[in-house]
Design a protein around this motif. Structure first.
Motif, PDB file in Angstrom:
ATOM      1  N   PHE A  53       0.857  -1.183   0.000  1.00 34.91           N
ATOM      2  CA  PHE A  53       0.000   0.000   0.000  1.00 34.91           C
ATOM      3  C   PHE A  53       0.893   1.232   0.000  1.00 34.91           C
ATOM      4  CE2 PHE A  53      -2.009  -3.519   2.089  1.00 34.91           C
ATOM      5  CZ  PHE A  53      -3.276  -3.554   1.537  1.00 34.91           C
ATOM      6  N   VAL A  54       0.655   2.157  -0.933  1.00 36.24           N
ATOM      7  CA  VAL A  54       1.533   3.315  -1.103  1.00 36.24           C
ATOM      8  C   VAL A  54       0.704   4.593  -1.138  1.00 36.24           C
ATOM      9  CG1 VAL A  54       3.290   4.366  -2.583  1.00 36.24           C
ATOM     10  CG2 VAL A  54       3.113   1.884  -2.461  1.00 36.24           C
ATOM     11  N   ARG A  55       1.234   5.638  -0.479  1.00 37.96           N
ATOM     12  CA  ARG A  55       0.656   6.991  -0.591  1.00 37.96           C
ATOM     13  C   ARG A  55       1.723   7.875  -1.199  1.00 37.96           C
ATOM     14  NH1 ARG A  55       0.936  11.558   2.203  1.00 37.96           N
ATOM     15  NH2 ARG A  55       1.946  10.602   3.993  1.00 37.96           N
ATOM     16  N   PHE A  56       1.339   8.667  -2.204  1.00 39.91           N
ATOM     17  CA  PHE A  56       2.268   9.539  -2.909  1.00 39.91           C
ATOM     18  C   PHE A  56       2.090  10.985  -2.458  1.00 39.91           C
ATOM     19  CE2 PHE A  56       1.392   5.899  -5.590  1.00 39.91           C
ATOM     20  CZ  PHE A  56       2.667   5.483  -5.931  1.00 39.91           C
ATOM     21  N   ASP A  57       3.184  11.752  -2.484  1.00 37.66           N
ATOM     22  CA  ASP A  57       3.082  13.172  -2.140  1.00 37.66           C
ATOM     23  C   ASP A  57       2.719  13.980  -3.391  1.00 37.66           C
ATOM     24  OD1 ASP A  57       5.436  13.588  -3.627  1.00 37.66           O
ATOM     25  OD2 ASP A  57       6.709  13.806  -1.859  1.00 37.66           O
ATOM     26  N   ALA A  58       2.665  15.301  -3.253  1.00 35.22           N
ATOM     27  CA  ALA A  58       2.253  16.178  -4.356  1.00 35.22           C
ATOM     28  C   ALA A  58       3.207  16.099  -5.546  1.00 35.22           C
ATOM     29  CB  ALA A  58       2.142  17.616  -3.853  1.00 35.22           C
ATOM     30  N   ASP A  59       4.461  15.703  -5.324  1.00 34.16           N
ATOM     31  CA  ASP A  59       5.441  15.573  -6.405  1.00 34.16           C
ATOM     32  C   ASP A  59       5.427  14.187  -7.039  1.00 34.16           C
ATOM     33  OD1 ASP A  59       6.401  18.206  -6.091  1.00 34.16           O
ATOM     34  OD2 ASP A  59       7.705  17.560  -4.443  1.00 34.16           O
ATOM     35  N   GLY A  60       4.535  13.307  -6.568  1.00 36.65           N
ATOM     36  CA  GLY A  60       4.456  11.959  -7.108  1.00 36.65           C
ATOM     37  C   GLY A  60       5.466  10.998  -6.508  1.00 36.65           C
ATOM     38  N   LEU A  61       6.131  11.410  -5.434  1.00 38.15           N
ATOM     39  CA  LEU A  61       7.098  10.550  -4.760  1.00 38.15           C
ATOM     40  C   LEU A  61       6.418   9.771  -3.640  1.00 38.15           C
ATOM     41  CD1 LEU A  61      10.064  13.083  -4.509  1.00 38.15           C
ATOM     42  CD2 LEU A  61       9.704  11.294  -6.229  1.00 38.15           C
ATOM     43  N   VAL A  62       6.958   8.623  -3.305  1.00 38.40           N
ATOM     44  CA  VAL A  62       6.386   7.802  -2.241  1.00 38.40           C
ATOM     45  C   VAL A  62       6.539   8.525  -0.903  1.00 38.40           C
ATOM     46  CG1 VAL A  62       6.576   5.630  -0.982  1.00 38.40           C
ATOM     47  CG2 VAL A  62       6.799   5.656  -3.476  1.00 38.40           C
ATOM     48  N   ALA A  63       5.414   8.774  -0.233  1.00 39.02           N
ATOM     49  CA  ALA A  63       5.424   9.440   1.067  1.00 39.02           C
ATOM     50  C   ALA A  63       5.244   8.435   2.199  1.00 39.02           C
ATOM     51  CB  ALA A  63       4.315  10.493   1.125  1.00 39.02           C
ATOM     52  N   GLU A  64       4.564   7.330   1.904  1.00 36.44           N
ATOM     53  CA  GLU A  64       4.292   6.323   2.927  1.00 36.44           C
ATOM     54  C   GLU A  64       4.084   4.983   2.236  1.00 36.44           C
ATOM     55  OE1 GLU A  64       0.959   5.602   6.454  1.00 36.44           O
ATOM     56  OE2 GLU A  64       0.827   7.363   5.166  1.00 36.44           O
ATOM     57  N   VAL A  65       4.576   3.916   2.855  1.00 37.43           N
ATOM     58  CA  VAL A  65       4.387   2.577   2.286  1.00 37.43           C
ATOM     59  C   VAL A  65       4.163   1.577   3.407  1.00 37.43           C
ATOM     60  CG1 VAL A  65       6.853   2.016   2.189  1.00 37.43           C
ATOM     61  CG2 VAL A  65       5.292   0.891   0.649  1.00 37.43           C
ATOM     62  N   ARG A  66       3.246   0.661   3.161  1.00 35.66           N
ATOM     63  CA  ARG A  66       2.997  -0.455   4.075  1.00 35.66           C
ATOM     64  C   ARG A  66       2.968  -1.716   3.237  1.00 35.66           C
ATOM     65  NH1 ARG A  66      -0.196   3.397   7.089  1.00 35.66           N
ATOM     66  NH2 ARG A  66       0.573   3.419   9.190  1.00 35.66           N
ATOM     67  N   ASP A  67       3.479  -2.777   3.812  1.00 35.48           N
ATOM     68  CA  ASP A  67       3.600  -4.029   3.084  1.00 35.48           C
ATOM     69  C   ASP A  67       3.270  -5.167   4.037  1.00 35.48           C
ATOM     70  OD1 ASP A  67       4.289  -5.659   0.918  1.00 35.48           O
ATOM     71  OD2 ASP A  67       6.415  -5.660   1.415  1.00 35.48           O
ATOM     72  N   TYR A  68       2.321  -6.011   3.658  1.00 39.45           N
ATOM     73  CA  TYR A  68       1.940  -7.157   4.466  1.00 39.45           C
ATOM     74  C   TYR A  68       2.082  -8.406   3.612  1.00 39.45           C
ATOM     75  CZ  TYR A  68      -0.217  -3.440   7.155  1.00 39.45           C
ATOM     76  OH  TYR A  68      -0.433  -2.301   7.870  1.00 39.45           O
ATOM     77  N   TRP A  69       2.591  -9.488   4.210  1.00 46.88           N
ATOM     78  CA  TRP A  69       2.755 -10.710   3.439  1.00 46.88           C
ATOM     79  C   TRP A  69       2.638 -11.937   4.318  1.00 46.88           C
ATOM     80  CZ3 TRP A  69       6.780  -7.635   4.913  1.00 46.88           C
ATOM     81  CH2 TRP A  69       7.782  -8.230   5.657  1.00 46.88           C
ATOM     82  N   HIS A  70       2.452 -13.048   3.654  1.00 48.62           N
ATOM     83  CA  HIS A  70       2.430 -14.356   4.291  1.00 48.62           C
ATOM     84  C   HIS A  70       3.518 -15.179   3.621  1.00 48.62           C
ATOM     85  CE1 HIS A  70       0.950 -18.018   6.151  1.00 48.62           C
ATOM     86  NE2 HIS A  70       1.059 -18.595   4.965  1.00 48.62           N
ATOM     87  N   GLU A  71       4.241 -15.930   4.400  1.00 50.04           N
ATOM     88  CA  GLU A  71       5.335 -16.753   3.897  1.00 50.04           C
ATOM     89  C   GLU A  71       5.025 -18.213   4.198  1.00 50.04           C
ATOM     90  OE1 GLU A  71       9.915 -17.357   5.274  1.00 50.04           O
ATOM     91  OE2 GLU A  71       9.226 -15.304   5.021  1.00 50.04           O
TER      92      GLU A  71
END
Length: 85
Positions: A53-71
């Motif tokens: 899950f990614v949120r981008f800032d006004a410049d289109g750069l990644v501002a926040e990221v979350r990652d969930y997985w199962h192994e």
């Protein structure tokens, strides 16, 4: 983002196959499922299935990221309907 991904996959020595589902985008946010078949440091097969899950800032750069997985041990193919929206 590059540093995060490098660290997240540091335990895997070989990527055998990676698949991404159809991304979902809403305004400044996006999410995508992934399914990866890898070999760990001991060359044992492992399957990783997760979502980023990614949120981008006004410049289109990644501002926040979350990652969930199962192994799970072994290589497991995704279900036939996997990754389609």
């Amino acid at each position: 983002m590059r540093e995060y991904v490098a660290g997240a996959f540091a335990d895997e020595s070989t990527v055998v196959d990676v698949r991404f589902g159809t991304p979902v985008v809403d305004g400044d946010r996006a999410s995508v499922e992934y399914w990866a078949l890898v070999l760990d440091r001991d060359a044992a097969p492992v399957t990783l299935a997760g979502s980023a899950f990614v949120r981008f800032d006004a410049d289109g750069l990644v501002a926040e990221v979350r990652d969930y997985w199962h192994e799970t041990p072994g290589h497991v193919a995704p279900p036939e309907s996997w990754g389609r929206s």
